[in-house]
Design a protein around this motif. Sequence first.
Motif, short mmCIF file in Angstrom:
data_model
loop_
_atom_site.label_atom_id
_atom_site.label_comp_id
_atom_site.label_asym_id
_atom_site.label_seq_id
_atom_site.Cartn_x
_atom_site.Cartn_y
_atom_site.Cartn_z
N SER A 92 55.06 -23.88 69.37
CA SER A 92 53.98 -23.17 69.51
C SER A 92 53.39 -23.23 70.95
CB SER A 92 52.54 -23.70 68.54
OG SER A 92 52.96 -23.66 67.45
N LEU A 93 52.53 -22.33 71.40
CA LEU A 93 52.35 -21.93 72.61
C LEU A 93 50.81 -22.94 72.88
CD1 LEU A 93 52.13 -20.77 75.62
CD2 LEU A 93 50.85 -18.63 74.49
N VAL A 94 50.85 -23.37 73.98
CA VAL A 94 49.63 -24.51 74.38
C VAL A 94 48.96 -23.77 75.29
CG1 VAL A 94 48.69 -26.50 74.99
CG2 VAL A 94 50.63 -26.51 73.62
N GLY A 95 48.37 -22.43 74.99
CA GLY A 95 47.98 -21.49 75.89
C GLY A 95 46.97 -21.98 76.68
N GLU A 96 46.01 -22.89 76.09
CA GLU A 96 44.58 -23.18 76.98
C GLU A 96 45.17 -24.17 78.11
OE1 GLU A 96 45.51 -26.05 73.53
OE2 GLU A 96 45.19 -24.02 73.72
#
Length: 112
Positions: A70-74
Amino acid sequence: MTDTASDIFAALAHPTRRQILQDLKNGEMAAGEIAARFDASGPTISRHLGVLRQAGLVTERRDANRILYSLVGERLALSVGDFLSTVCPEQIVLREVRKRRPAVRGAVSAEV
């Protein structure tokens, strides 16, 4: 996970890793799904995923025999935003305006 901007920008330096981040923006993906999108070997994609994980830009979880990423966009947004705010005059001005503005409870920031 590391806390250095150098690790994040090093992770972003390779086009394959940037493409993986773009692919993950729509949600979690299995390692095999990610690897299938590239001409590179599975071990090569695994190394790219390791670099992204070490930089704190992706997380992984196991589901039976699959590894899901999963992306850790923050983290990406905050790291790039922090860097831009130190070098980009417009970002410096916006940061100062935000500091002076009273925090609105429950509001979502539109920062980069």
